[in-house]
Scaffold this active site. Structure first.
Site, PDB file in Angstrom:
ATOM      1  N   CYS A   1     -25.551  -5.381  15.262  1.00 38.52           N
ATOM      2  CA  CYS A   1     -26.328  -6.805  15.302  1.00 38.52           C
ATOM      3  C   CYS A   1     -25.295  -7.859  15.039  1.00 38.52           C
ATOM      4  O   CYS A   1     -25.680  -8.785  15.186  1.00 38.52           O
ATOM      5  CB  CYS A   1     -27.307  -6.582  14.123  1.00 38.52           C
ATOM      6  SG  CYS A   1     -28.737  -5.287  14.536  1.00 38.52           S
TER       7      CYS A   1
ATOM      8  N   HIS B   1     -29.497 -13.719  11.938  1.00 38.85           N
ATOM      9  CA  HIS B   1     -30.097 -12.296  12.776  1.00 38.85           C
ATOM     10  C   HIS B   1     -31.434 -12.056  12.423  1.00 38.85           C
ATOM     11  O   HIS B   1     -31.896 -11.853  11.453  1.00 38.85           O
ATOM     12  CB  HIS B   1     -29.053 -11.124  12.546  1.00 38.85           C
ATOM     13  CG  HIS B   1     -29.797  -9.981  13.139  1.00 38.85           C
ATOM     14  ND1 HIS B   1     -29.921  -9.978  14.417  1.00 38.85           N
ATOM     15  CD2 HIS B   1     -29.843  -8.875  12.574  1.00 38.85           C
ATOM     16  CE1 HIS B   1     -30.559  -8.669  14.430  1.00 38.85           C
ATOM     17  NE2 HIS B   1     -30.416  -7.925  13.359  1.00 38.85           N
TER      18      HIS B   1
ATOM     19  N   ASN C   1     -36.132  -7.327  16.799  1.00 37.76           N
ATOM     20  CA  ASN C   1     -34.844  -7.296  16.580  1.00 37.76           C
ATOM     21  C   ASN C   1     -34.310  -7.129  17.902  1.00 37.76           C
ATOM     22  O   ASN C   1     -34.373  -5.680  18.423  1.00 37.76           O
ATOM     23  CB  ASN C   1     -34.616  -6.428  15.724  1.00 37.76           C
ATOM     24  CG  ASN C   1     -33.340  -6.092  15.127  1.00 37.76           C
ATOM     25  OD1 ASN C   1     -32.177  -6.525  15.806  1.00 37.76           O
ATOM     26  ND2 ASN C   1     -33.047  -5.673  13.785  1.00 37.76           N
TER      27      ASN C   1
HETATM   28  O1  UT7 Z   1     -30.824  -5.160  12.373  1.00 37.30           O
HETATM   29  C1  UT7 Z   1     -30.108  -4.957  11.179  1.00 37.30           C
HETATM   30  C2  UT7 Z   1     -30.165  -3.633  10.845  1.00 37.30           C
HETATM   31  N1  UT7 Z   1     -31.671  -3.387  10.321  1.00 37.30           N
HETATM   32  C3  UT7 Z   1     -32.225  -3.880   9.466  1.00 37.30           C
HETATM   33  O2  UT7 Z   1     -31.670  -4.623   8.543  1.00 37.30           O
HETATM   34  C4  UT7 Z   1     -33.604  -3.189   9.109  1.00 37.30           C
HETATM   35  C5  UT7 Z   1     -33.924  -3.535   7.571  1.00 37.30           C
HETATM   36  N2  UT7 Z   1     -35.179  -2.749   7.394  1.00 37.30           N
HETATM   37  C6  UT7 Z   1     -36.315  -3.173   7.627  1.00 37.30           C
HETATM   38  O3  UT7 Z   1     -36.679  -4.287   8.295  1.00 37.30           O
HETATM   39  C7  UT7 Z   1     -37.585  -2.533   6.916  1.00 37.30           C
HETATM   40  O4  UT7 Z   1     -36.982  -1.838   5.844  1.00 37.30           O
HETATM   41  C8  UT7 Z   1     -38.368  -1.640   7.655  1.00 37.30           C
HETATM   42  C9  UT7 Z   1     -39.366  -2.703   8.156  1.00 37.30           C
HETATM   43  C10 UT7 Z   1     -37.655  -0.862   8.506  1.00 37.30           C
HETATM   44  C11 UT7 Z   1     -39.411  -0.821   6.875  1.00 37.30           C
HETATM   45  O5  UT7 Z   1     -40.213  -1.767   6.153  1.00 37.30           O
HETATM   46  P1  UT7 Z   1     -40.259  -1.303   4.325  1.00 37.30           P
HETATM   47  O6  UT7 Z   1     -41.212  -2.456   3.755  1.00 37.30           O
HETATM   48  O7  UT7 Z   1     -38.729  -1.180   3.741  1.00 37.30           O
HETATM   49  O8  UT7 Z   1     -41.084   0.013   4.408  1.00 37.30           O
HETATM   50  P2  UT7 Z   1     -40.614   1.348   3.826  1.00 37.30           P
HETATM   51  O9  UT7 Z   1     -39.745   1.849   4.688  1.00 37.30           O
HETATM   52  O10 UT7 Z   1     -40.307   1.256   2.390  1.00 37.30           O
HETATM   53  O11 UT7 Z   1     -42.035   2.148   3.651  1.00 37.30           O
HETATM   54  C12 UT7 Z   1     -43.076   1.776   3.113  1.00 37.30           C
HETATM   55  C13 UT7 Z   1     -44.294   2.657   3.620  1.00 37.30           C
HETATM   56  C14 UT7 Z   1     -43.843   3.986   3.790  1.00 37.30           C
HETATM   57  O12 UT7 Z   1     -45.033   4.869   3.401  1.00 37.30           O
HETATM   58  P3  UT7 Z   1     -45.221   5.500   2.045  1.00 37.30           P
HETATM   59  O13 UT7 Z   1     -44.039   6.484   1.855  1.00 37.30           O
HETATM   60  O14 UT7 Z   1     -45.233   4.359   0.909  1.00 37.30           O
HETATM   61  O15 UT7 Z   1     -46.658   6.088   2.011  1.00 37.30           O
HETATM   62  C15 UT7 Z   1     -43.748   4.281   5.240  1.00 37.30           C
HETATM   63  O16 UT7 Z   1     -43.748   5.603   5.602  1.00 37.30           O
HETATM   64  O17 UT7 Z   1     -44.714   1.985   5.007  1.00 37.30           O
HETATM   65  C16 UT7 Z   1     -44.550   3.369   5.836  1.00 37.30           C
HETATM   66  N3  UT7 Z   1     -44.356   2.898   7.158  1.00 37.30           N
HETATM   67  C17 UT7 Z   1     -45.311   2.366   7.887  1.00 37.30           C
HETATM   68  N4  UT7 Z   1     -46.488   2.334   8.048  1.00 37.30           N
HETATM   69  C18 UT7 Z   1     -47.088   2.061   9.185  1.00 37.30           C
HETATM   70  C19 UT7 Z   1     -43.121   2.868   7.894  1.00 37.30           C
HETATM   71  N5  UT7 Z   1     -43.236   2.331   9.129  1.00 37.30           N
HETATM   72  C20 UT7 Z   1     -44.414   1.997   9.083  1.00 37.30           C
HETATM   73  C21 UT7 Z   1     -45.080   1.618  10.334  1.00 37.30           C
HETATM   74  N6  UT7 Z   1     -46.446   1.475  10.239  1.00 37.30           N
HETATM   75  N7  UT7 Z   1     -44.428   1.044  11.551  1.00 37.30           N
END
Ligand code: UT7
Length: 343
Positions: free
Chosen positions: A130, A270, A300
């Site tokens: 990125c 970004h 993204n």
């Molecule tokens: O481009 C440069 C590199 N990339 C980044 O910088 C990306 C950085 N990270 C992010 O954007 C975020 O971490 C994500 C959008 C990928 C994930 O969001 P988050 O708020 O960090 O969620 P999380 O991974 O902490 O997951 C929270 C919950 C989990 O469920 P439990 O364990 O709390 O029951 C996940 O399984 O959300 C769940 N989850 C989803 N639920 C519905 C993860 N993805 C999804 C989804 N829909 N698509």
């Protein structure tokens, strides 16, 4: 639409003792295909509400069969070249930042070069995920200042959806396809790029990676069946590093230019996640009226996100002559960087 008129005549540019490099023009292109949150709701266990609140994304572009990275890179580049009012043969340096090249060999940049007729350019691909566009602009800046190049074409282009596992809800809701391009060239010394920095830390490599298909784990039936060619991301861990790194490097370039966040007219980060954008802006003390976001429409797009954003800023007149623009990025590697520019 108003395009920057900073394209200096050859004579004038030659006379300038201390030249800076600046963005002379931009362009962007997308596949027509669009994948909405409602579409994803039918594919994986997710919801429009979750995607919108956790990422800010409402839809992303998705290339169809027969569409490939350089197709969109060439379209974006042609716009930028025309708007800079230069001939493709005047491009000395052509950098294509991508982690989704057309093919293994040669560089996608060379395929773009042939398509554009930019036959005098040194063309190569840049793999910094990125942060690729910010890396490319940083290199082009130095080449122009050192008079090794007059015009540089820096492209960020990705077809990320080819490497997305549509059974993995933690990645498939994030990534989209697109291309953005910028022509950089000499500008008067008080404008253009005032400071630029790039960094990386390979200790974070496993937080965003695709291990299959290289020399370590070549493409076999087994690697394909195990989905090792797909991106795997530990998003939650990356999130924190992204916010910290983008904030710190933004402050570094501001300090180098003896400026503060209050001086910034437009912050163009970004587009990784709307919450990352807001967290970095908050830490810098840049209010939301000075922050650009288009993640709702494109998701993204990795290296393409900043040049696409710049092009939209120009088109919608969010960027004005002599505005101070701060761009910053973070991506797999981990890589990060920032460019401070007087438009
Ligand atoms: O481009 C440069 C590199 N990339 C980044 O910088 C990306 C950085 N990270 C992010 O954007 C975020 O971490 C994500 C959008 C990928 C994930 O969001 P988050 O708020 O960090 O969620 P999380 O991974 O902490 O997951 C929270 C919950 C989990 O469920 P439990 O364990 O709390 O029951 C996940 O399984 O959300 C769940 N989850 C989803 N639920 C519905 C993860 N993805 C999804 C989804 N829909 N698509």
């Amino acid at each position: 639409m108003r395009w920057p008129t900073k394209n200096l005549g050859k004579e004038r540019a030659r006379k300038m003792a201390n030249i800076n490099a600046g963005v002379l023009s931009t362009g962007r292109a997308f596949p027509e295909g669009v994948l909405t949150n409602a579409d994803l709701e039918m594919m994986v266990d997710t919801s429009d509400d979750w995607i919108t609140t956790r990422t800010g994304i409402k839809q992303r572009h998705k290339a169809g069969e027969g569409e490939y990275t350089s197709l969109f890179a060439v379209r974006a580049a042609r716009q930028a070249i025309e708007r800079a009012r230069i001939d493709p043969s005047e491009v000395d340096l052509l950098i294509c930042a991508t982690v989704t090249p057309d093919q293994l060999l040669p560089a996608t940049a060379c395929l773009i070069q042939a398509e554009l007729g930019a036959h005098r350019a040194a063309a190569f691909d840049l793999v910094a995920a990125c942060s690729g566009f910010i890396y490319g602009v940083t290199l082009a800046n130095q080449m122009i200042r050192a008079k090794q190049a007059r015009y540089a074409l820096v492209i960020g282009a990705e077809i990320l959806t080819r490497y997305v596992d549509y059974t993995d809800r933690t990645t498939c809701v994030i990534f989209g396809d697109g291309a953005g391009a910028a022509i950089l060239g000499p500008v008067e010394s008080e404008r253009g790029i005032l400071a630029a920095r790039i960094r990386s830390d390979g200790r974070f490599a496993e937080q965003l990676h695709a291990t299959g298909g290289g020399t370590r784990l070549g493409t076999t039936a087994q690697t394909l069946n195990s989905g090792l060619h797909f991106y795997k991301m530990r998003g939650n861990e990356l999130f924190k590093v992204a916010v910290r790194s983008m904030t710190d490097i933004s402050l570094e370039v501001l300090k180098e230019a003896n400026l503060t966040p209050d001086d910034i007219h437009l912050f163009v980060p970004h587009q990784a996640n709307q919450r990352i954008t807001e967290a970095v802006a908050d830490k810098l003390g840049v209010d939301s009226s000075r922050v650009f976001s288009n993640i709702a429409m494109h998701g993204n797009t990795s290296s393409a996100s900043i040049p696409i954003a710049l092009d939209e800023c120009v088109e919608t007149e969010r960027l004005h002559d002599r505005d101070l623009v701060l761009m910053t990025s973070f991506g797999g590697g981990a890589t990060w960087g920032a460019v401070l520019m007087r438009w």
